[in-house]
Motif scaffolding. Structure first.
Motif, PDB file in Angstrom:
ATOM      1  N   LEU A 446       0.838  -1.194   0.000  1.00 17.36           N
ATOM      2  CA  LEU A 446       0.000   0.000   0.000  1.00 17.36           C
ATOM      3  C   LEU A 446       0.875   1.247   0.000  1.00 17.36           C
ATOM      4  N   GLY A 447       0.249   2.377  -0.235  1.00 18.99           N
ATOM      5  CA  GLY A 447       0.970   3.651  -0.195  1.00 18.99           C
ATOM      6  C   GLY A 447       1.715   3.960  -1.476  1.00 18.99           C
ATOM      7  N   ASP A 448       2.757   4.779  -1.375  1.00 24.05           N
ATOM      8  CA  ASP A 448       3.487   5.291  -2.533  1.00 24.05           C
ATOM      9  C   ASP A 448       4.196   4.215  -3.333  1.00 24.05           C
ATOM     10  N   CYS A 449       4.481   3.065  -2.722  1.00 29.43           N
ATOM     11  CA  CYS A 449       5.224   2.015  -3.424  1.00 29.43           C
ATOM     12  C   CYS A 449       4.315   1.074  -4.187  1.00 29.43           C
ATOM     13  N   SER A 450       2.995   1.280  -4.129  1.00 32.61           N
ATOM     14  CA  SER A 450       2.060   0.355  -4.759  1.00 32.61           C
ATOM     15  C   SER A 450       1.157   1.076  -5.746  1.00 32.61           C
ATOM     16  N   CYS A 451       0.477   0.274  -6.561  1.00 30.20           N
ATOM     17  CA  CYS A 451      -0.437   0.833  -7.558  1.00 30.20           C
ATOM     18  C   CYS A 451      -1.565  -0.158  -7.799  1.00 30.20           C
ATOM     19  N   ILE A 452      -2.792   0.273  -7.575  1.00 32.38           N
ATOM     20  CA  ILE A 452      -3.947  -0.566  -7.899  1.00 32.38           C
ATOM     21  C   ILE A 452      -4.181  -0.453  -9.400  1.00 32.38           C
ATOM     22  N   ASN A 453      -3.921  -1.522 -10.118  1.00 31.88           N
ATOM     23  CA  ASN A 453      -3.968  -1.457 -11.576  1.00 31.88           C
ATOM     24  C   ASN A 453      -5.338  -1.061 -12.105  1.00 31.88           C
ATOM     25  N   ALA A 454      -6.395  -1.504 -11.428  1.00 25.01           N
ATOM     26  CA  ALA A 454      -7.740  -1.199 -11.916  1.00 25.01           C
ATOM     27  C   ALA A 454      -8.071   0.279 -11.782  1.00 25.01           C
ATOM     28  N   SER A 455      -7.521   0.938 -10.769  1.00 26.54           N
ATOM     29  CA  SER A 455      -7.820   2.369 -10.556  1.00 26.54           C
ATOM     30  C   SER A 455      -6.640   3.025  -9.847  1.00 26.54           C
ATOM     31  N   PRO A 456      -5.602   3.420 -10.585  1.00 20.82           N
ATOM     32  CA  PRO A 456      -4.424   4.049  -9.973  1.00 20.82           C
ATOM     33  C   PRO A 456      -4.788   5.300  -9.194  1.00 20.82           C
ATOM     34  N   LEU A 457      -4.143   5.470  -8.047  1.00 14.35           N
ATOM     35  CA  LEU A 457      -4.411   6.617  -7.181  1.00 14.35           C
ATOM     36  C   LEU A 457      -3.146   7.439  -7.003  1.00 14.35           C
ATOM     37  N   ALA A 458      -3.330   8.695  -6.607  1.00 11.37           N
ATOM     38  CA  ALA A 458      -2.190   9.574  -6.369  1.00 11.37           C
ATOM     39  C   ALA A 458      -1.404   9.079  -5.164  1.00 11.37           C
ATOM     40  N   ALA A 459      -0.105   9.343  -5.184  1.00 16.95           N
ATOM     41  CA  ALA A 459       0.763   8.951  -4.067  1.00 16.95           C
ATOM     42  C   ALA A 459       0.689  10.019  -2.989  1.00 16.95           C
ATOM     43  N   THR A 460      -0.333   9.925  -2.129  1.00 21.12           N
ATOM     44  CA  THR A 460      -0.536  10.914  -1.073  1.00 21.12           C
ATOM     45  C   THR A 460      -0.684  10.219   0.277  1.00 21.12           C
ATOM     46  N   ALA A 461      -0.507  11.000   1.332  1.00 21.78           N
ATOM     47  CA  ALA A 461      -0.657  10.462   2.685  1.00 21.78           C
ATOM     48  C   ALA A 461      -2.090  10.016   2.931  1.00 21.78           C
ATOM     49  N   GLN A 462      -3.041  10.736   2.362  1.00 20.50           N
ATOM     50  CA  GLN A 462      -4.455  10.415   2.549  1.00 20.50           C
ATOM     51  C   GLN A 462      -4.789   9.035   1.980  1.00 20.50           C
ATOM     52  N   VAL A 463      -4.266   8.733   0.795  1.00 17.68           N
ATOM     53  CA  VAL A 463      -4.496   7.427   0.175  1.00 17.68           C
ATOM     54  C   VAL A 463      -3.868   6.326   1.027  1.00 17.68           C
ATOM     55  N   ALA A 464      -2.608   6.502   1.407  1.00 16.88           N
ATOM     56  CA  ALA A 464      -1.898   5.475   2.174  1.00 16.88           C
ATOM     57  C   ALA A 464      -2.576   5.206   3.508  1.00 16.88           C
ATOM     58  N   SER A 465      -3.031   6.258   4.165  1.00 18.69           N
ATOM     59  CA  SER A 465      -3.680   6.104   5.472  1.00 18.69           C
ATOM     60  C   SER A 465      -4.972   5.307   5.351  1.00 18.69           C
ATOM     61  N   GLN A 466      -5.785   5.617   4.344  1.00 15.07           N
ATOM     62  CA  GLN A 466      -7.032   4.881   4.160  1.00 15.07           C
ATOM     63  C   GLN A 466      -6.767   3.429   3.783  1.00 15.07           C
ATOM     64  N   GLN A 467      -5.736   3.187   2.992  1.00 15.38           N
ATOM     65  CA  GLN A 467      -5.386   1.812   2.637  1.00 15.38           C
ATOM     66  C   GLN A 467      -4.936   1.024   3.857  1.00 15.38           C
ATOM     67  N   GLY A 468      -4.169   1.661   4.740  1.00 21.39           N
ATOM     68  CA  GLY A 468      -3.724   0.986   5.957  1.00 21.39           C
ATOM     69  C   GLY A 468      -4.886   0.590   6.842  1.00 21.39           C
ATOM     70  N   GLU A 469      -5.855   1.484   7.019  1.00 21.65           N
ATOM     71  CA  GLU A 469      -7.041   1.180   7.818  1.00 21.65           C
ATOM     72  C   GLU A 469      -7.835   0.038   7.199  1.00 21.65           C
ATOM     73  N   PHE A 470      -8.000   0.091   5.876  1.00 22.92           N
ATOM     74  CA  PHE A 470      -8.764  -0.951   5.176  1.00 22.92           C
ATOM     75  C   PHE A 470      -8.117  -2.322   5.355  1.00 22.92           C
ATOM     76  N   LEU A 471      -6.815  -2.402   5.116  1.00 23.60           N
ATOM     77  CA  LEU A 471      -6.133  -3.692   5.150  1.00 23.60           C
ATOM     78  C   LEU A 471      -6.102  -4.267   6.561  1.00 23.60           C
ATOM     79  N   ALA A 472      -5.942  -3.425   7.560  1.00 21.17           N
ATOM     80  CA  ALA A 472      -5.937  -3.914   8.950  1.00 21.17           C
ATOM     81  C   ALA A 472      -7.275  -4.565   9.292  1.00 21.17           C
TER      82      ALA A 472
END
Length: 604
Positions: A446-472
Motif C-alpha cells: 500500500l501507499g506510494d510504493c504500490s499501484c492498484i492497476n484497476a484504478s491508480p491513485l495519487a501517491a498521497t498520505a491520505q491514500v496510504a492512510s485509508q489503505q492501511g485502515e482498510f487492510l488492517a
C-alpha cells in the motif's frame, strides 16, 4: 436519521438473502473450520514453545492445515467471474459515504470477541513506518497475528508539517511518534530490508549500530507468513546531474534539520563583512525545484520566516532575498482547480511591507515551463540555456521507487506482476484488496510504493492512510485471503464463517455490492486537499461529490475555500490528523510559541 434506518433495514435484508444462495459455500467452510479446529489446538509443550520464541526474531513454526486448499474447490464453483466483476465495481457514493461514516463508530461484536482462537498466530511482517504502516498498526488484531515491524526509522512522521519544521514553525519531535508507541504489542526491528524472496517467504535485512565514532553492521533474515510492503518512495532526480550532490530533499526529519541549518547559514554567510551585494543576493537566493504541495508549502513557510523573523535578525539583508520556484509544467499545484492555483500564485508573489524598516519587498518569483538540466555548486542550469545562482536549493520535483521495490518486482518477474508493470511503472501492482499481483495472497502492499492497476491513485498520505485502515480490518476479520480456483487463480477474500457478526460498515458495504460473502474491495474516499500559502492563509479544496470518469459533463463538486477561513480549516484538520493527543498538544504549543516569541535560528 431516516437514511440511516433505511440503510440498516436494507443491510439486514441483504445479509439474509445472500445467505440463501451461498449455503453450499458456508457449509463447506464450516466443515473445514470444524475439522481443522482439533488439529489447530496445540499441546501445552508447543504452546510454551510458541510463547518463548515469540520474544525473539523468529517464531516457532507450527504446521497448520491449509484451509484454502480444502475450501477452494467448493468456493470456485460459486464465485463466478460475474460475481467478482460486480463486487469490484465502485460502490454508490451515498452508500459508500455512509459506510465510511459508520466505520468511525465500528466495534467488534461481543460474540466475535468471545470466540476463542485456536490457531497459532501467523507471522505478519510490516516493512515501513510511514502513513500506511502507521494506520495499519493502529487497527491490526495482534491476537491473531504476531506482528514484526522492520524499518531503519523507529518513528512515524507527520510529513505535511515538515515544511514548517524546516523553518522552525514547529519542533521536530512535535510531529513524530515512536512506532513502538503506536502498537505496543508489535515487535520492532531497527533495520533495512535488502532483499525479499517470495519463494521461501524470507526477508534479508541489514542493521547498523553506531557507538561513538565507530559503526558495525549486522545481517539477518526474518521469515514471514504474511508480508505488508509499505516502504513508501524516495525523491527522484530524473537522472539530473548534480541534484544528489548539491540539493536538499524534504522527506524525513533529518532533511528538515539540514534545510533549516542551510537557511540560517545562508543568512549568516551573507552578513559577513566585505561581502558584495552580488554575493549577498547569490547567498540569499533560495531555489525550489517543483511546484507541487511540498515546494509550495515550503516557499510559504520561508516567506513567513522572512516576513516575521527577518526584521528581527537580518534587517539589512532582506532586500537581497530571492525565492525562485522552478516548475517544468505550465501550472502549479496541479491537483487544485484553476481558481485555487491563481489564488496561490497571487498570495505567494505578494508584496511584503515591513513598516518598522520602511521597506517593501517582493521576494518570490515563479519560473514555469522551465526544465532543469543540471545543478552545480553555485548554479541551476536550465534546458533553454539560462541559469541562476543560488545559495540553497530544495529539490521537490517528484518521487520514484526505492531499490527494495525494484528488487521485489524482479523477484516476481515470472508471475502476473511482469505484465502488470506496463501500467504500474515501477510501483508494486496490487489487486483491489491490496494483495500483490503474483504474491499468492501472502504479500500485500500500500501507499506510494504500490499501484492498484484497476484504478491508480495519487501517491498521497491520505491514500496510504485509508489503505492501511482498510487492510488492517480485512486481515483482522475472518476472511480466506489466499484461496485459489481450479485454475490456480487467486480468488477474492471470502468470508469463512457466514454466521460471523458483521460490523455496521461491513453490512452497508455488503448491501452496496449485493454480495455478503466476498469482502468489499478498497475504495478511496477523496476528502480534498490542503495547501498553506503563507501569512495565515491556505487553500482548502473539499470534495463534496465525485465526478464520473465516463461522463465529461458530470464533474466533481468541490468547495473552494481560501484565505483566513482556509487557514483555520488547514490547522484544524492537521490537528485532528495527529496520531496522538500528545502530538496535538505539542503542535498547538509550538504554534503559540512561534506567534509569541518567533522562530529559533540556532544551528544545531
Amino acid at each position: 436519521m431516516r437514511f440511516g434506518i433505511i440503510i440498516l433495514a436494507f443491510s439486514a435484508i441483504s445479509t439474509s438473502t445472500s445467505n440463501a444462495f451461498v449455503t453450499p459455500i458456508t457449509r463447506a467452510t464450516r466443515l473445514i473450520s470444524a475439522s481443522t479446529a482439533l488439529n489447530d489446538v496445540t499441546t501445552d509443550e508447543s504452546a510454551e514453545a510458541i510463547e518463548t520464541e515469540s520474544k525473539d526474531t523468529t517464531v516457532t513454526e507450527v504446521p497448520l492445515p491449509d484451509v484454502a486448499d480444502h475450501v477452494a474447490p467448493a468456493i470456485s464453483k460459486h464465485i463466478s467471474p460475474d460475481r467478482i466483476e460486480k463486487a469490484t465495481k465502485p460502490r454508490p457514493y451515498p452508500l459508500f459515504l455512509a459506510e465510511k461514516t459508520a466505520s468511525v463508530f465500528d466495534f467488534s461484536p461481543a460474540s466475535a470477541k468471545e470466540k476463542p482462537r485456536v490457531k497459532a498466530k501467523e507471522r505478519l511482517v510490516v516493512l515501513g513506518t510511514g502513513w500506511g504502516a502507521a494506520a495499519f498498526l493502529k487497527d491490526i488484531d495482534t491476537d491473531k497475528y504476531d506482528v514484526t515491524v522492520i524499518s531503519p526509522r523507529n518513528h512515524f512522521v507527520f510529513t505535511p508539517m515538515l515544511a514548517g519544521a524546516s523553518v522552525g514553525t514547529v519542533e521536530y519531535r512535535s510531529i513524530t511518534r515512536p512506532i513502538r508507541e503506536i502498537n505496543k504489542k508489535a515487535r520492532y526491528l531497527e533495520a533495512a530490508a535488502t532483499d525479499i524472496d517470495p519463494k521461501t517467504n524470507t526477508i534479508s535485512c541489514i542493521s547498523i549500530v553506531c557507538e561513538g565514532n565507530s559503526c558495525e553492521t549486522g545481517e539477518f533474515e526474518v521469515n514471514y507468513d504474511r508480508l505488508l510492503f509499505a516502504v513508501g518512495a524516495q525523491t527522484t532526480t530524473f537522472g539530473t546531474p548534480g541534484v544528489e550532490e548539491y540539493c536538499n530533499y524534504l522527506k524525513q526529519v533529518g532533511d528538515a534539520q539540514l534545510i533549516k541549518n542551510a537557511i540560517v547559514n545562508c543568512f549568516e554567510q551573507a552578513g559577513l563583512p566585505d561581502i558584495s551585494d552580488e554575493k549577498k543576493e547569490k547567498e540569499l537566493t533560495f531555489a525550489i525545484v517543483g511546484a507541487g504541495p511540498t515546494g509550495i508549502e515550503f516557499a510559504a513557510e520561508l516567506l513567513d520566516f522572512i516576513e516575521k523573523d527577518g526584521p528581527r535578525f537580518y534587517p539589512d539583508l532582506l532586500p537581497f532575498v530571492r525565492i525562485k520556484i522552478i516548475e517544468a509544467a505550465p501550472d502549479i499545484l496541479r491537483p487544485f482547480e484553476d481558481g485555487m492555483r491563481k489564488e496561490a500564485i497571487r498570495r505567494l508573489t505578494r508584496t511584503i511591507t515591513i513598516e518598522s524598516l520602511n521597506l517593501t519587498i517582493q521576494p518570490l518569483e515563479f519560473l514555469l515551463n522551465t526544465q532543469v538540466s543540471e545543478v552545480s555548486e553555485d548554479y541551476v542550469y536550465f534546458k533553454d540555456g539560462n541559469k541562476i545562482s543560488y545559495g540553497s536549493c530544495l529539490w521537490a520535483a517528484g518521487i520514484g521507487p526505492l531499490p527494495i521495490t525494484a528488487s521485489i518486482i524482479e523477484a516476481l518477474e515470472y508471475t502476473e506482476q511482469k505484465n502488470a508493470q506496463e501500467s504500474s511503472r515501477g510501483r508494486l501492482a496490487v489487486d483491489p484488496w491490496l494483495r500483490v499481483i503474483g504474491g499468492e495472497g501472502k504479500i500485500f502492499s500500500l501507499g506510494d510504493c504500490s499501484c492498484i492497476n484497476a484504478s491508480p491513485l495519487a501517491a498521497t498520505a491520505q491514500v496510504a492512510s485509508q489503505q492501511g485502515e482498510f487492510l488492517a480490518k480485512l486481515l483482522s476479520r475472518d476472511y480466506l485471503i489466499d484461496a485459489k480456483d481450479e485454475e490456480s487463480s487467486l480468488l477474492p477474500p471470502i468470508s469463512i464463517d457466514q454466521d460471523q457478526p458483521k460490523m455496521l460498515s461491513e453490512q452497508i458495504a455488503s448491501f452496496s455490492m449485493g454480495e455478503s460473502e466476498i469482502a468489499a474491495p478498497f475504495q478511496y474516499l477523496d476528502l480534498g486537499i490542503l495547501a498553506y500559502t503563507g501569512s495565515g492563509t491556505a487553500l482548502a479544496q473539499v470534495q463534496v461529490a465525485p465526478g464520473d470518469p465516463t461522463n465529461e459533463t458530470w464533474k466533481p463538486v468541490r468547495l473552494q475555500i481560501t484565505g483566513k477561513v482556509g487557514f483555520d480549516l488547514w490547522r484544524t484538520i492537521y490537528l485532528l490528523k495527529q496520531t496522538s493527543p500528545k502530538n496535538v498538544v505539542l503542535v498547538t504549543l509550538d504554534w503559540i510559541k512561534t506567534q509569541l516569541f518567533g522562530r529559533d535560528i540556532s544551528i544545531l
